[in-house]
Design an enzyme around this catalytic site. Structure first.
Site, PDB file in Angstrom:
ATOM      1  CD  GLU A   1      41.473  45.872  44.743  1.00  0.00           C
ATOM      2  OE1 GLU A   1      41.891  44.211  44.706  1.00  0.00           O
ATOM      3  OE2 GLU A   1      40.320  45.884  45.602  1.00  0.00           O
TER       4      GLU A   1
ATOM      5  CD  GLU B   1      38.544  41.094  45.157  1.00  0.00           C
ATOM      6  OE1 GLU B   1      38.678  40.495  45.754  1.00  0.00           O
ATOM      7  OE2 GLU B   1      39.311  41.828  44.218  1.00  0.00           O
TER       8      GLU B   1
HETATM    9  C1  FCB Z   1      41.961  41.520  45.995  1.00  0.00           C
HETATM   10  C2  FCB Z   1      41.273  42.886  47.172  1.00  0.00           C
HETATM   11  C3  FCB Z   1      42.723  43.533  48.443  1.00  0.00           C
HETATM   12  C4  FCB Z   1      43.876  42.824  48.364  1.00  0.00           C
HETATM   13  C5  FCB Z   1      44.106  42.663  47.111  1.00  0.00           C
HETATM   14  C6  FCB Z   1      45.749  42.114  47.350  1.00  0.00           C
HETATM   15  O1  FCB Z   1      41.599  40.771  45.929  1.00  0.00           O
HETATM   16  O2  FCB Z   1      40.072  43.335  47.256  1.00  0.00           O
HETATM   17  O3  FCB Z   1      41.851  43.902  49.412  1.00  0.00           O
HETATM   18  O4  FCB Z   1      43.226  41.478  49.571  1.00  0.00           O
HETATM   19  O5  FCB Z   1      43.255  41.052  46.236  1.00  0.00           O
END
Ligand code: FCB
Length: 441
Positions: A352, A168
């Site tokens: 994610e 990210e």
């Molecule tokens: C993302 C992150 C992870 C966690 C989730 C909820 O942005 O990569 O580490 O904090 O959000």
């Protein structure tokens, strides 16, 4: 119950869960160096519950149990990260052999359990010693990161299934240097522009090192937030475009199109490092896949003051424990947008996706029906993209375990496995059990 099973997806589609080192390992143990997250967390007001990652889920010692949980959930692949300061406590120079040994054992532990290791080199814990030198603001960070890449991947690069340099870039660059919400907690536009560029430069140098080691299946992981105007005004529409630009277009455009969006440069251009354009060949070198992290939607209104002239306003959709609106259609929208506009045929992964809830352990069980619904409705959108011919090849839920949620501390629970932090007892939640059933071969 999930409405989907593995059989609804292509036979080569992979399911997994993701974690990150600082959030679970216990950073005060095993000879790890100090990180800018330790510094940030020890500064009053930065963390909702005043905690840090010193112990977290004690994964450093409990990793065999955690990998057993991954295997028993019927997952195919585990997305983990390597801590820079655990491997190189000062960020440069001497290596902490115990740190390297840990990741070595962890990778072998995955392979022994039939799990594909998906490595992320940097998930946010910059060694403090490098932050002292300017951290992501300093162009040299790209070289330091290349050296760290070399040390880690010389050790585990022969066995990882995939690798991505940085998790990210938006959070590393914008959220941490402009909004000040994450370490190093700066609120400075010049620092922001530099960090945003250097994080991609570091991605490029790291990718080059891994190619040099003969590694394949290398990618990049970006996060995306679906932005909608808060009202029908032209000002809100413009504000939403700006938000979308620095959040959703800047990094993927640098990586895939070797340029930054003109509308973002209206705000950041004056603060960029000299001759930044010369770095685009390195930044935009070919990748094997792109990962999308997706959680939520934001409503954006115009606001007075300097660029970016906007503010976030509360939305009306159902929300998670963190107040994040639940909007599954946004995941489909980004898979389509990234495919059509940038990656054009490259494999995509949802690296994610998940939600926080105030889960309670009652009589040895956690009934997290809301999470089951969240994951299920987002998987519906993944399937919709696949049915349209978009090459989505896998889906990782965030997260395996409840863990240290950065500035929110230990209060939000994102895991499909509940963690009692006092006893470090792991209890699979209903969502884990439902996934286990849906993913059975
Ligand atoms: C993302 C992150 C992870 C966690 C989730 C909820 O942005 O990569 O580490 O904090 O959000």
């Amino acid at each position: 119950m999930f409405s989907h099973t593995r059989q609804d997806f292509p036979s080569d589609f992979l399911f997994g869960a993701a974690t990150s080192s600082y959030q679970i390992e216990g950073h005060a143990q095993g000879g790890a160096g100090r990180t800018h997250w330790d510094d940030f967390a020890q500064t009053p007001g930065n963390i909702a519950d005043g905690t840090d990652g010193a112990v977290a889920c004690d994964h450093l010692n409990r990793w065999p149990e955690d990998l057993d949980l991954m295997r028993d959930a019927n997952f195919d692949v585990y997305r983990f990260s390597t801590s820079w300061a655990r491997v190189m406590p000062e960020g440069r120079g001497p290596v902490n052999e115990a740190g390297l040994d840990f990741y070595d054992k962890l990778v072998d532990g995955m392979l022994e359990r039939g799990l594909k290791p998906a490595a992320t080199l940097y998930h946010w814990e910059l060694p403090s010693a490098l932050n002292d030198l300017g951290g992501w603001r300093n162009r040299d960070v790209a070289g330091w990161f290349a050296d760290f890449t070399q040390v880690v991947m010389e050790r585990i690069g022969d066995r990882v299934w995939s690798a991505a340099p940085i998790n990210e870039p938006w959070c590393v660059g914008f959220m941490s240097h402009f909004l000040g919400h994450h370490a190093p907690g700066l609120r400075d536009i010049r620092a922001t522009a530099r960090a945003m560029h250097h994080v991609l430069l570091a991605h490029g140098r790291s990718t080059e090192v891994m190619r040099g080691l003969g590694m394949s299946n290398l990618g990049a992981v970006c996060n995306f937030e679906y932005a909608v105007p808060a009202d029908g005004s032209p000002e809100a529409a413009a504000a939403t475009r700006t938000y979308d630009g620095y959040y959703n277009r800047f990094f993927i455009s640098g990586l895939m199109n070797k340029s930054y969006p003109a509308d973002v440069m209206e705000g950041l251009g004056a603060h960029m490092p000299d001759n930044y354009q010369d770095d685009f060949d390195l930044i935009g070198q070919p990748l094997d896949w792109v990962g999308l992290n997706y959680y939520t939607r934001k409503r954006i209104a115009a606001a007075p003051g300097p660029w970016p002239h906007l503010e976030e306003v509360p939305g009306s959709l159902p929300k998670t424990q963190l107040g994040w609106e639940i909007y599954p259609e946004g995941l489909h929208a980004f898979l389509k947008r990234v495919h059509d506009g940038y990656t054009r045929g490259l494999p995509l992964y949802v690296t994610e996706n998940g939600m926080a809830w105030n889960d309670k352990l009652v009589n040895g069980a956690v009934k997290d029906d809301k999470r089951i619904d969240y994951l299920d409705t987002h998987l519906t959108q993944v399937k919709r993209a696949i049915d349209e011919g978009i090459p989505v090849k896998g889906y990782f839920t965030w997260s395996l375990l409840d863990n240290y949620e950065w500035s929110e501390g230990y209060v939000p629970r994102f895991g499909i496995v509940h963690v009692d932090y006092a006893s470090q007892t792991r209890t699979p939640k209903a969502s884990y059990l439902a996934l286990q059933k849906a993913l059975a071969q």
